[in-house]
Design a protein around this motif. Sequence first.
Motif, PDB file in Angstrom:
ATOM      1  N   THR A  94      -8.606  93.221  36.635  1.00 15.87           N
ATOM      2  CA  THR A  94      -9.078  93.345  35.299  1.00 15.87           C
ATOM      3  C   THR A  94      -9.362  94.833  34.726  1.00 15.87           C
ATOM      4  OG1 THR A  94     -11.321  93.149  35.983  1.00 15.87           O
ATOM      5  CG2 THR A  94      -9.908  91.099  35.841  1.00 15.87           C
ATOM      6  N   VAL A  95      -9.723  94.876  33.439  1.00 18.60           N
ATOM      7  CA  VAL A  95     -10.145  95.934  32.876  1.00 18.60           C
ATOM      8  C   VAL A  95     -11.301  96.515  33.589  1.00 18.60           C
ATOM      9  CG1 VAL A  95     -10.983  96.951  30.561  1.00 18.60           C
ATOM     10  CG2 VAL A  95      -9.102  95.418  30.695  1.00 18.60           C
ATOM     11  N   GLU A  96     -12.368  95.587  34.044  1.00 17.02           N
ATOM     12  CA  GLU A  96     -13.714  95.899  34.503  1.00 17.02           C
ATOM     13  C   GLU A  96     -13.444  96.416  35.981  1.00 17.02           C
ATOM     14  OE1 GLU A  96     -13.852  93.354  30.997  1.00 17.02           O
ATOM     15  OE2 GLU A  96     -12.768  92.935  32.876  1.00 17.02           O
ATOM     16  N   ASN A  97     -12.763  96.116  36.838  1.00 11.96           N
ATOM     17  CA  ASN A  97     -12.589  96.396  38.035  1.00 11.96           C
ATOM     18  C   ASN A  97     -11.218  97.070  38.449  1.00 11.96           C
ATOM     19  OD1 ASN A  97     -10.452  94.571  38.469  1.00 11.96           O
ATOM     20  ND2 ASN A  97     -11.610  92.850  39.409  1.00 11.96           N
ATOM     21  N   GLN A  98     -10.453  97.553  37.528  1.00 15.60           N
ATOM     22  CA  GLN A  98      -9.165  98.256  37.847  1.00 15.60           C
ATOM     23  C   GLN A  98      -9.338  99.537  38.460  1.00 15.60           C
ATOM     24  OE1 GLN A  98      -6.827  99.680  34.584  1.00 15.60           O
ATOM     25  NE2 GLN A  98      -8.823  99.744  33.074  1.00 15.60           N
TER      26      GLN A  98
END
Length: 376
Positions: A94-98
């Motif tokens: 995800t954008v948060e965990n990339q």
Amino acid sequence: MLLKNKKVAIIGAGPVGLTMAILLQQKDIDVTVYERDKNSQARIWGGTLDLHKNSGQEALKKADLLQTYYDLALPMGITFATEKSTVLSTRKPTVENQHDNPEINRNILRTMLLKSLKDDTVVWDRKLIEIKTENDKWLLHFENQPAAAADVVIVANGGMSKARSYVSDSKIEETGTFIIQGDIDKPEINCPEFFQLCNGNRLMTAHQGNLLVANPSNNGALSYGIIFKTPEEWTASISLDFQNIQNVSEFLLERFSDWDERYKKLIRSTSFFVGLPTRKFPLDQPWKNNRPLPITLVGDAAHLMPPFAGQGVNTGLIDALVLSDNLTNGEYETIESAINDYEQKMFIYAGEAQSESEKNEIEMRNPDFSFQTLIL
């Protein structure tokens, strides 16, 4: 400064040794890295590496390379599948965990690190065969190459280093697991069904004590590992000839006899296998305190561990971060005291990483282990 007018030798141009060199050069330390590979173009075989946010990435941040790593690495999801090729679950970045732990090819990582070093920092084609003291210097002897002198030696060339004995008497231990690794070039052509099953993600499957982990995007190749408990009859010697592709393939196909055809085609499409038992250096005994001159170990040379927690290279990069800081921050009166403080800290965090890896290893090679159980 502790290292003013001192020559530092780093043995090994892996990620840990090169990062250590970068961090020392930032402080204008005279450092040379000696590497057994013939040149910088030598291919490093193996799967991709993922550098973790709170460990390996911290070292790259200090080396001013974190954004470069993000630019070169690939955030990847995970596909969990059964031995019958049924997809159980898929986790996408995800954008948060990339940026938590994107995957990077080993050769691309080495090139990235080399570009941050001064020209000629790395001396290639230097296979270390012996290390001695002479006239208050370390004298490094290489196979068919001239010797080199140094004031401080940092050993970063893995578990089989010739220099370990100056620091530790601990012996390498096998942990009871065996890994067979394979590479397939152009997997979209050579094993298209399995490549499609991965669907751009790392794929993990476990069945009756066999664990398969595959990465379809390793700089144009598909890399995979098959992990299982070392057979008892292999205690004395491994009964597989890894120069004989057919021998290894037949062994794996027998173990995978009730798996889906996609896995069998993966094995048949492999033209190169490597097999290795998982090993560790125990950290339950102190290192030598009567070293004739400053020398220490980092990375696998210090705390070799099985790859079942993704902590090996990340722990080594923390070594580079802690040791380089100790040697350059002005808080220690001697090089020896800076090294000793690093080693005491390393024993703690590396010991924790080894314990995590050991716990995962025992769980994953259990015949009843299943990703379906974990997901549900």
